[in-house]
Design a protein around this motif. Structure first.
Motif, PDB file in Angstrom:
ATOM      1  N   GLY A  92       0.827  -1.222   0.000  1.00  0.00           N
ATOM      2  CA  GLY A  92       0.000   0.000   0.000  1.00  0.00           C
ATOM      3  C   GLY A  92       0.852   1.259   0.000  1.00  0.00           C
ATOM      4  N   ILE A  93       0.609   2.112   0.995  1.00  0.00           N
ATOM      5  CA  ILE A  93       1.325   3.396   1.045  1.00  0.00           C
ATOM      6  C   ILE A  93       2.715   3.266   1.671  1.00  0.00           C
ATOM      7  N   GLY A  94       3.053   2.072   2.187  1.00  0.00           N
ATOM      8  CA  GLY A  94       4.346   1.879   2.871  1.00  0.00           C
ATOM      9  C   GLY A  94       5.537   2.397   2.076  1.00  0.00           C
ATOM     10  N   GLY A 104      -7.658   9.056  13.835  1.00  0.00           N
ATOM     11  CA  GLY A 104      -7.633   8.017  12.803  1.00  0.00           C
ATOM     12  C   GLY A 104      -6.281   7.394  12.542  1.00  0.00           C
ATOM     13  N   PRO A 105      -6.231   6.539  11.501  1.00  0.00           N
ATOM     14  CA  PRO A 105      -5.048   5.712  11.260  1.00  0.00           C
ATOM     15  C   PRO A 105      -3.807   6.485  10.811  1.00  0.00           C
ATOM     16  N   GLY A 106      -3.998   7.710  10.373  1.00  0.00           N
ATOM     17  CA  GLY A 106      -2.857   8.449   9.834  1.00  0.00           C
ATOM     18  C   GLY A 106      -2.036   9.176  10.890  1.00  0.00           C
ATOM     19  N   LEU A 107      -2.407   9.063  12.156  1.00  0.00           N
ATOM     20  CA  LEU A 107      -1.765   9.944  13.151  1.00  0.00           C
ATOM     21  C   LEU A 107      -0.893   9.268  14.193  1.00  0.00           C
ATOM     22  N   ARG A 135      -1.685  -0.408  11.940  1.00  0.00           N
ATOM     23  CA  ARG A 135      -1.213  -1.471  11.051  1.00  0.00           C
ATOM     24  C   ARG A 135      -2.074  -1.623   9.794  1.00  0.00           C
ATOM     25  N   ASN A 136      -2.326  -0.492   9.150  1.00  0.00           N
ATOM     26  CA  ASN A 136      -3.054  -0.524   7.869  1.00  0.00           C
ATOM     27  C   ASN A 136      -2.069  -0.523   6.719  1.00  0.00           C
ATOM     28  N   THR A 137      -2.539  -1.008   5.566  1.00  0.00           N
ATOM     29  CA  THR A 137      -1.707  -0.827   4.381  1.00  0.00           C
ATOM     30  C   THR A 137      -2.116   0.448   3.631  1.00  0.00           C
ATOM     31  N   GLY A 138      -3.360   0.863   3.823  1.00  0.00           N
ATOM     32  CA  GLY A 138      -3.853   2.049   3.106  1.00  0.00           C
ATOM     33  C   GLY A 138      -3.749   1.862   1.597  1.00  0.00           C
ATOM     34  N   SER A 139      -4.037   0.623   1.119  1.00  0.00           N
ATOM     35  CA  SER A 139      -3.780   0.332  -0.303  1.00  0.00           C
ATOM     36  C   SER A 139      -4.623   1.203  -1.239  1.00  0.00           C
ATOM     37  N   SER A 140      -5.820   1.593  -0.784  1.00  0.00           N
ATOM     38  CA  SER A 140      -6.651   2.401  -1.674  1.00  0.00           C
ATOM     39  C   SER A 140      -6.095   3.826  -1.838  1.00  0.00           C
ATOM     40  N   LEU A 141      -5.113   4.192  -0.999  1.00  0.00           N
ATOM     41  CA  LEU A 141      -4.542   5.548  -1.097  1.00  0.00           C
ATOM     42  C   LEU A 141      -3.211   5.572  -1.831  1.00  0.00           C
ATOM     43  N   ALA A 142      -2.687   4.393  -2.120  1.00  0.00           N
ATOM     44  CA  ALA A 142      -1.327   4.316  -2.672  1.00  0.00           C
ATOM     45  C   ALA A 142      -1.205   5.104  -3.968  1.00  0.00           C
ATOM     46  N   ALA A 156      -2.248  10.299   1.355  1.00  0.00           N
ATOM     47  CA  ALA A 156      -2.174   9.640   2.665  1.00  0.00           C
ATOM     48  C   ALA A 156      -1.572  10.579   3.693  1.00  0.00           C
ATOM     49  N   ASN A 157      -2.016  10.423   4.902  1.00  0.00           N
ATOM     50  CA  ASN A 157      -1.459  11.217   5.991  1.00  0.00           C
ATOM     51  C   ASN A 157      -0.117  10.592   6.410  1.00  0.00           C
ATOM     52  N   PRO A 158       0.976  11.328   6.252  1.00  0.00           N
ATOM     53  CA  PRO A 158       2.279  10.725   6.563  1.00  0.00           C
ATOM     54  C   PRO A 158       2.617  10.754   8.055  1.00  0.00           C
ATOM     55  N   THR A 159       1.746  11.367   8.868  1.00  0.00           N
ATOM     56  CA  THR A 159       2.096  11.610  10.278  1.00  0.00           C
ATOM     57  C   THR A 159       2.462  10.329  11.031  1.00  0.00           C
ATOM     58  N   SER A 160       1.624   9.296  10.908  1.00  0.00           N
ATOM     59  CA  SER A 160       1.879   8.098  11.729  1.00  0.00           C
ATOM     60  C   SER A 160       3.197   7.433  11.336  1.00  0.00           C
ATOM     61  N   PHE A 161       3.503   7.426  10.056  1.00  0.00           N
ATOM     62  CA  PHE A 161       4.750   6.793   9.611  1.00  0.00           C
ATOM     63  C   PHE A 161       5.960   7.623  10.061  1.00  0.00           C
ATOM     64  N   PRO A 187      -6.921  14.681   3.670  1.00  0.00           N
ATOM     65  CA  PRO A 187      -8.381  14.480   3.698  1.00  0.00           C
ATOM     66  C   PRO A 187      -8.892  13.589   4.832  1.00  0.00           C
ATOM     67  N   ASP A 188      -8.088  12.626   5.305  1.00  0.00           N
ATOM     68  CA  ASP A 188      -8.564  11.747   6.391  1.00  0.00           C
ATOM     69  C   ASP A 188      -8.893  12.522   7.662  1.00  0.00           C
ATOM     70  N   ILE A 189      -8.314  13.708   7.829  1.00  0.00           N
ATOM     71  CA  ILE A 189      -8.631  14.496   9.025  1.00  0.00           C
ATOM     72  C   ILE A 189      -9.332  15.803   8.626  1.00  0.00           C
TER      73      ILE A 189
HETATM   74  P1  ATP Z   1      -9.188  -1.642   1.593  1.00  0.00           P
HETATM   75  O1  ATP Z   1      -9.727  -1.940   2.970  1.00  0.00           O
HETATM   76  O2  ATP Z   1     -10.233  -1.306   0.630  1.00  0.00           O
HETATM   77  O3  ATP Z   1      -8.147  -2.624   1.109  1.00  0.00           O
HETATM   78  P2  ATP Z   1      -7.152   0.002   2.487  1.00  0.00           P
HETATM   79  O4  ATP Z   1      -6.156  -1.068   2.256  1.00  0.00           O
HETATM   80  O5  ATP Z   1      -6.745   1.409   2.188  1.00  0.00           O
HETATM   81  O6  ATP Z   1      -8.435  -0.247   1.721  1.00  0.00           O
HETATM   82  P3  ATP Z   1      -6.777  -0.228   5.288  1.00  0.00           P
HETATM   83  O7  ATP Z   1      -5.356  -0.305   4.964  1.00  0.00           O
HETATM   84  O8  ATP Z   1      -7.357  -1.302   6.121  1.00  0.00           O
HETATM   85  O9  ATP Z   1      -7.640  -0.109   3.997  1.00  0.00           O
HETATM   86  O10 ATP Z   1      -7.068   1.166   5.977  1.00  0.00           O
HETATM   87  C1  ATP Z   1      -8.314   1.419   6.623  1.00  0.00           C
HETATM   88  C2  ATP Z   1      -8.745   2.809   6.364  1.00  0.00           C
HETATM   89  O11 ATP Z   1      -7.817   3.727   6.883  1.00  0.00           O
HETATM   90  C3  ATP Z   1      -8.889   3.101   4.874  1.00  0.00           C
HETATM   91  O12 ATP Z   1     -10.023   3.918   4.722  1.00  0.00           O
HETATM   92  C4  ATP Z   1      -7.634   3.880   4.552  1.00  0.00           C
HETATM   93  O13 ATP Z   1      -7.838   4.777   3.511  1.00  0.00           O
HETATM   94  C5  ATP Z   1      -7.386   4.626   5.867  1.00  0.00           C
HETATM   95  N1  ATP Z   1      -5.958   4.909   6.075  1.00  0.00           N
HETATM   96  C6  ATP Z   1      -4.997   4.027   6.413  1.00  0.00           C
HETATM   97  N2  ATP Z   1      -3.795   4.621   6.510  1.00  0.00           N
HETATM   98  C7  ATP Z   1      -4.002   5.930   6.249  1.00  0.00           C
HETATM   99  C8  ATP Z   1      -3.163   7.089   6.186  1.00  0.00           C
HETATM  100  N3  ATP Z   1      -1.855   7.027   6.426  1.00  0.00           N
HETATM  101  N4  ATP Z   1      -3.725   8.264   5.856  1.00  0.00           N
HETATM  102  C9  ATP Z   1      -5.028   8.365   5.628  1.00  0.00           C
HETATM  103  N5  ATP Z   1      -5.898   7.330   5.675  1.00  0.00           N
HETATM  104  C10 ATP Z   1      -5.396   6.131   5.979  1.00  0.00           C
END
Ligand code: ATP
Length: 391
Positions: A63-65, A289-292, A310-317, A322-327, A363-365
């Motif tokens: 994902g965004i890693g 949220g997950p970005g912080l 521990r998200n991949t955030g693949s839909s944001l790649a 993506a919010n880079p704060t947490s990384f 946008p996530d925040i």
């Molecule tokens: P899907 O669940 O469709 O595979 P995803 O892989 O992006 O999408 P997750 O990785 O489980 O989903 O993330 C969960 C949610 O958190 C998603 O809506 C994702 O966009 C959001 N998210 C995760 N990391 C970030 C980030 N760094 N900045 C903003 N949003 C984030």
């Protein structure tokens, strides 16, 4: 007479404005200080340092890693951080067994890793999550998330400042599942006194070291009488050794409700693995949220730093959204762990300024800034912070 009164009123008004400004600047300083989350290791940490430089393993993940890692690499270069990043490819493909061995060898050599999340597919029951395999093989038994309110970040509650400490290696994550007969599956939740002892000890020691007041043990001992019963009993027994720390226990369902209703009541939350997974996601959600939020994993010897949820955030790649704060905060935690606190503070304080002073929000925040706008602003603040250090 009137003119004297007018002058006095103006003086009083400007004094009031100055004192409000001073109070708000002190509050901002406090918040910036809190943003520098403390990092407590387990004592016998090993890490590679040659000629004043450290080498750390980097697993970009899915994902965004990879794009987040590129940003961190540039940030480290900009701040002249004496850390070399050894990137090891670790694929989510079940066939790539040797990747996992390579990653483990590298982390054992360097002692420290910065990691993006690796996707785990649901459809192959024999495939063990790479993330879980790493935690288990390296015996990273403590997962720590510092979740606190950040000014200007929209959230339902204010004044949250809590630490979620989660057992990270056993319980429902033992990976022991089998189908006895068609349609009947047994999943083993394994609880050992040895692992409970060390995670509880970690939590109480953390409380002492960082002046925390209370530990709440979260459990489901009313149903899981033996496993969670043992956890609850041992946590309670250990609390007696730490008489300055208030101790309470809470059943996980009530803890979840209390968390969304009145999160300010929590200080340290201590819990077994699966509850920790859920509670830490709720806690991250509560502060934006997950970005912080970053997540730290410690064992006796090794430490791995990653994002809290521990998200991949693949839909944001690839979208620069993506919010880079947490990384970035994960990389700051790693620097603190390695003892580079000056570099850690420069990056942390600059990131805080980007979020709070510049209000650059992705946008996530609720904002419309891009990742790269945040990173550009971060460099500007870092430049100023570095100048302050030099003067
Ligand atoms: P899907 O669940 O469709 O595979 P995803 O892989 O992006 O999408 P997750 O990785 O489980 O989903 O993330 C969960 C949610 O958190 C998603 O809506 C994702 O966009 C959001 N998210 C995760 N990391 C970030 C980030 N760094 N900045 C903003 N949003 C984030």
């Amino acid at each position: 007479m009137n003119s004297v009164m007018g002058a006095l009123t103006k003086l009083a008004q400007s004094a009031a404005i100055r004192s409000t400004r001073a109070a708000s600047s002190a509050a901002i300083q406090n918040d910036m200080q809190r943003f520098r989350s403390p990092v407590m290791s387990t004592g016998n940490a090993l890490y590679a340092r040659y000629g004043g430089r450290s080498t750390v393993t980097v697993l970009a993940g899915d994902g965004i890693g990879p794009e987040m890692l590129k940003h961190v690499t540039k940030i480290f270069q900009f701040a002249n951080v004496p850390v070399d990043l050894e990137e090891v490819p670790l694929s989510s493909q079940p066939t790539a067994e040797e990747d996992l061995d390579q990653a483990l060898t590298s982390i054992r050599r360097n002692g420290v890793a910065l990691k993006g999340n690796i996707e785990t597919k649901f459809d192959d029951p024999t495939f063990v999550s790479r993330n879980m395999a790493l935690r288990r093989e390296l015996d990273l038994y403590a997962n720590v998330l510092h979740c606190h309110s950040i000014p200007t970040i929209p959230s339902r509650h204010k004044d949250i400042d809590m630490v979620v400490i989660r057992e990270n290696t056993e319980g429902e994550y033992s990976g022991l599942e089998h189908q006895t007969i068609e349609g009947v599956v047994e999943s083993l939740k394994v609880t050992t006194a040895e692992n409970i002892e060390r995670i509880c000890r970690f939590a109480f020691d953390y409380a002492i070291k960082y002046g925390r007041k209370k530990v709440t043990a979260v459990h489901k001992a009313n149903i899981q009488k033996l496993g969670d019963g043992l956890f609850l009993q041992m946590a309670g027994d250990m609390a007696k050794e730490y008489s300055n720390i208030e101790f309470e226990s809470m059943i996980v369902d009530n803890a979840s409700m209390q968390l969304v209703k009145r999160p300010q009541q929590f200080d340290i939350m201590l819990m077994p693995n699966l509850y920790g997974n859920i509670i830490s996601n709720i806690a991250c959600g509560l502060v934006g949220g997950p970005g912080l939020v970053s997540g730290m994993n410690f064992g006796e010897k090794y430490a791995v730093f990653e994002t809290g949820t521990r998200n991949t955030g693949s839909s944001l790649a690839g979208k620069d959204k993506a919010n880079p704060t947490s990384f970035i905060r994960a990389s700051v935690d790693m620097l603190r762990y390695l003892g580079y606190s000056v570099h850690a503070d420069i990056i942390s304080d600059s990131l805080f300024r980007v979020l709070v002073e510049d209000r650059l929000h992705t946008p996530d925040i609720g904002g419309n800034s891009s990742t790269s706008q945040m990173i550009d602003a971060l460099f500007r603040h870092m430049e100023q912070e570095i100048k302050k250090q030099v003067v």
